[in-house]
Write a protein that holds these residues in place. Sequence first.
Motif, PDB file in Angstrom:
ATOM      1  N   ALA A   1       0.854  -1.187   0.000  1.00  0.00           N
ATOM      2  CA  ALA A   1       0.000   0.000   0.000  1.00  0.00           C
ATOM      3  C   ALA A   1       0.889   1.235   0.000  1.00  0.00           C
ATOM      4  CB  ALA A   1      -0.901  -0.001   1.239  1.00  0.00           C
ATOM      5  N   LEU A   2       0.548   2.160  -0.880  1.00  0.00           N
ATOM      6  CA  LEU A   2       1.276   3.421  -0.977  1.00  0.00           C
ATOM      7  C   LEU A   2       0.360   4.555  -0.538  1.00  0.00           C
ATOM      8  CD1 LEU A   2       2.900   3.036  -4.524  1.00  0.00           C
ATOM      9  CD2 LEU A   2       3.933   2.522  -2.303  1.00  0.00           C
ATOM     10  N   ALA A   3       0.958   5.581   0.009  1.00  0.00           N
ATOM     11  CA  ALA A   3       0.210   6.788   0.363  1.00  0.00           C
ATOM     12  C   ALA A   3       1.018   7.989  -0.103  1.00  0.00           C
ATOM     13  CB  ALA A   3      -0.031   6.866   1.865  1.00  0.00           C
ATOM     14  N   TYR A   4       0.284   9.002  -0.516  1.00  0.00           N
ATOM     15  CA  TYR A   4       0.938  10.216  -0.992  1.00  0.00           C
ATOM     16  C   TYR A   4       0.213  11.407  -0.388  1.00  0.00           C
ATOM     17  CZ  TYR A   4       2.788  13.750  -4.151  1.00  0.00           C
ATOM     18  OH  TYR A   4       3.417  14.849  -4.666  1.00  0.00           O
ATOM     19  N   GLY A   5       0.952  12.233   0.298  1.00  0.00           N
ATOM     20  CA  GLY A   5       0.374  13.429   0.894  1.00  0.00           C
ATOM     21  C   GLY A   5       0.998  14.663   0.299  1.00  0.00           C
ATOM     22  N   GLU A   6       0.348  15.777   0.482  1.00  0.00           N
ATOM     23  CA  GLU A   6       0.849  17.031  -0.074  1.00  0.00           C
ATOM     24  C   GLU A   6       2.215  17.402   0.490  1.00  0.00           C
ATOM     25  OE1 GLU A   6      -1.946  20.199   0.076  1.00  0.00           O
ATOM     26  OE2 GLU A   6      -3.555  18.967  -0.734  1.00  0.00           O
ATOM     27  N   GLN A   7       2.525  16.959   1.682  1.00  0.00           N
ATOM     28  CA  GLN A   7       3.806  17.270   2.313  1.00  0.00           C
ATOM     29  C   GLN A   7       4.920  16.323   1.855  1.00  0.00           C
ATOM     30  OE1 GLN A   7       3.947  20.016   4.048  1.00  0.00           O
ATOM     31  NE2 GLN A   7       1.746  20.283   3.876  1.00  0.00           N
ATOM     32  N   SER A   8       4.574  15.297   1.078  1.00  0.00           N
ATOM     33  CA  SER A   8       5.552  14.300   0.652  1.00  0.00           C
ATOM     34  C   SER A   8       6.145  14.650  -0.704  1.00  0.00           C
ATOM     35  CB  SER A   8       4.892  12.926   0.539  1.00  0.00           C
ATOM     36  OG  SER A   8       4.355  12.519   1.764  1.00  0.00           O
ATOM     37  N   ASP A   9       7.400  14.290  -0.871  1.00  0.00           N
ATOM     38  CA  ASP A   9       8.036  14.448  -2.174  1.00  0.00           C
ATOM     39  C   ASP A   9       7.615  13.327  -3.121  1.00  0.00           C
ATOM     40  OD1 ASP A   9       9.404  16.701  -1.322  1.00  0.00           O
ATOM     41  OD2 ASP A   9      11.152  15.553  -0.677  1.00  0.00           O
ATOM     42  N   ALA A  10       7.303  12.173  -2.561  1.00  0.00           N
ATOM     43  CA  ALA A  10       6.941  11.001  -3.363  1.00  0.00           C
ATOM     44  C   ALA A  10       6.067  10.084  -2.516  1.00  0.00           C
ATOM     45  CB  ALA A  10       8.203  10.254  -3.806  1.00  0.00           C
TER      46      ALA A  10
ATOM     47  N   ILE B   1       9.038   5.863  -2.600  1.00  0.00           N
ATOM     48  CA  ILE B   1       9.383   5.100  -3.793  1.00  0.00           C
ATOM     49  C   ILE B   1      10.600   5.752  -4.455  1.00  0.00           C
ATOM     50  CG2 ILE B   1       7.032   4.247  -4.170  1.00  0.00           C
ATOM     51  CD1 ILE B   1       6.901   6.323  -6.510  1.00  0.00           C
ATOM     52  N   PRO B   2      11.438   4.961  -5.109  1.00  0.00           N
ATOM     53  CA  PRO B   2      12.619   5.531  -5.759  1.00  0.00           C
ATOM     54  C   PRO B   2      12.241   6.286  -7.030  1.00  0.00           C
ATOM     55  CG  PRO B   2      12.521   3.180  -6.165  1.00  0.00           C
ATOM     56  CD  PRO B   2      11.409   3.499  -5.207  1.00  0.00           C
ATOM     57  N   PRO B   3      13.059   7.249  -7.421  1.00  0.00           N
ATOM     58  CA  PRO B   3      12.774   8.031  -8.630  1.00  0.00           C
ATOM     59  C   PRO B   3      12.541   7.174  -9.880  1.00  0.00           C
ATOM     60  CG  PRO B   3      14.554   9.054  -7.403  1.00  0.00           C
ATOM     61  CD  PRO B   3      14.264   7.736  -6.731  1.00  0.00           C
ATOM     62  N   GLN B   4      13.149   6.008  -9.943  1.00  0.00           N
ATOM     63  CA  GLN B   4      12.968   5.137 -11.108  1.00  0.00           C
ATOM     64  C   GLN B   4      11.511   4.684 -11.267  1.00  0.00           C
ATOM     65  OE1 GLN B   4      15.133   4.798  -8.648  1.00  0.00           O
ATOM     66  NE2 GLN B   4      17.140   4.166  -9.378  1.00  0.00           N
ATOM     67  N   LEU B   5      10.732   4.736 -10.192  1.00  0.00           N
ATOM     68  CA  LEU B   5       9.330   4.306 -10.263  1.00  0.00           C
ATOM     69  C   LEU B   5       8.351   5.473 -10.347  1.00  0.00           C
ATOM     70  CD1 LEU B   5       9.326   1.353  -7.704  1.00  0.00           C
ATOM     71  CD2 LEU B   5       9.427   1.241 -10.204  1.00  0.00           C
ATOM     72  N   TYR B   6       8.835   6.704 -10.355  1.00  0.00           N
ATOM     73  CA  TYR B   6       7.937   7.860 -10.386  1.00  0.00           C
ATOM     74  C   TYR B   6       6.979   7.801 -11.568  1.00  0.00           C
ATOM     75  CZ  TYR B   6      10.650  10.483  -6.844  1.00  0.00           C
ATOM     76  OH  TYR B   6      11.263  10.916  -5.703  1.00  0.00           O
ATOM     77  N   ASP B   7       7.496   7.533 -12.762  1.00  0.00           N
ATOM     78  CA  ASP B   7       6.636   7.556 -13.951  1.00  0.00           C
ATOM     79  C   ASP B   7       5.519   6.523 -13.875  1.00  0.00           C
ATOM     80  OD1 ASP B   7       7.991   9.678 -15.106  1.00  0.00           O
ATOM     81  OD2 ASP B   7       9.215   8.418 -16.403  1.00  0.00           O
ATOM     82  N   VAL B   8       5.861   5.296 -13.513  1.00  0.00           N
ATOM     83  CA  VAL B   8       4.845   4.245 -13.485  1.00  0.00           C
ATOM     84  C   VAL B   8       3.815   4.510 -12.390  1.00  0.00           C
ATOM     85  CG1 VAL B   8       6.088   2.600 -12.011  1.00  0.00           C
ATOM     86  CG2 VAL B   8       4.448   1.763 -13.679  1.00  0.00           C
ATOM     87  N   ILE B   9       4.251   4.993 -11.236  1.00  0.00           N
ATOM     88  CA  ILE B   9       3.301   5.291 -10.163  1.00  0.00           C
ATOM     89  C   ILE B   9       2.441   6.492 -10.547  1.00  0.00           C
ATOM     90  CG2 ILE B   9       3.075   5.992  -7.750  1.00  0.00           C
ATOM     91  CD1 ILE B   9       3.932   3.032  -8.163  1.00  0.00           C
ATOM     92  N   ALA B  10       3.031   7.473 -11.196  1.00  0.00           N
ATOM     93  CA  ALA B  10       2.251   8.635 -11.654  1.00  0.00           C
ATOM     94  C   ALA B  10       1.175   8.193 -12.642  1.00  0.00           C
ATOM     95  CB  ALA B  10       3.162   9.675 -12.287  1.00  0.00           C
ATOM     96  N   GLU B  11       1.516   7.301 -13.554  1.00  0.00           N
ATOM     97  CA  GLU B  11       0.525   6.785 -14.509  1.00  0.00           C
ATOM     98  C   GLU B  11      -0.597   6.062 -13.788  1.00  0.00           C
ATOM     99  OE1 GLU B  11       2.309   4.477 -17.643  1.00  0.00           O
ATOM    100  OE2 GLU B  11       3.808   6.018 -18.027  1.00  0.00           O
ATOM    101  N   LEU B  12      -0.255   5.285 -12.766  1.00  0.00           N
ATOM    102  CA  LEU B  12      -1.287   4.584 -11.994  1.00  0.00           C
ATOM    103  C   LEU B  12      -2.178   5.565 -11.241  1.00  0.00           C
ATOM    104  CD1 LEU B  12       0.621   1.502 -10.572  1.00  0.00           C
ATOM    105  CD2 LEU B  12      -1.236   1.507 -12.240  1.00  0.00           C
TER     106      LEU B  12
END
Length: 90
Positions: free
Chosen positions: A12-21, A66-77
């Motif tokens: 499970a991933l969570a993303y908040g406004e205060q988070s970089d990723a 998450i590592p920068p290498q996964l930013y694109d795929v997570i952003a797409e999701l």
Amino acid sequence: MTDSPPRRQAVALAYGEQSDAPRVVAMGYGNVAERIIEQARTQGVHVHDEPALVALLMQLELDQQIPPQLYDVIAELLVWTYELRDKRYS
């Protein structure tokens, strides 16, 4: 010899406004994975089943971004999830 099905995995991933990723907020195998998935569905959180991505995410630690290498795929999701949500409520 019998081939047993692979143990279920969940992250499970969570993303908040205060988070970089997004961060890993829960992970587990077997019954723990099933509870994570059940809890997500109960809360109305979309569950995406992509074994290769889950395998990569299972290598992270709890509360790790998450590592920068996964930013694109997570952003797409995330975009895909928001589009599903918008269709459900329109």
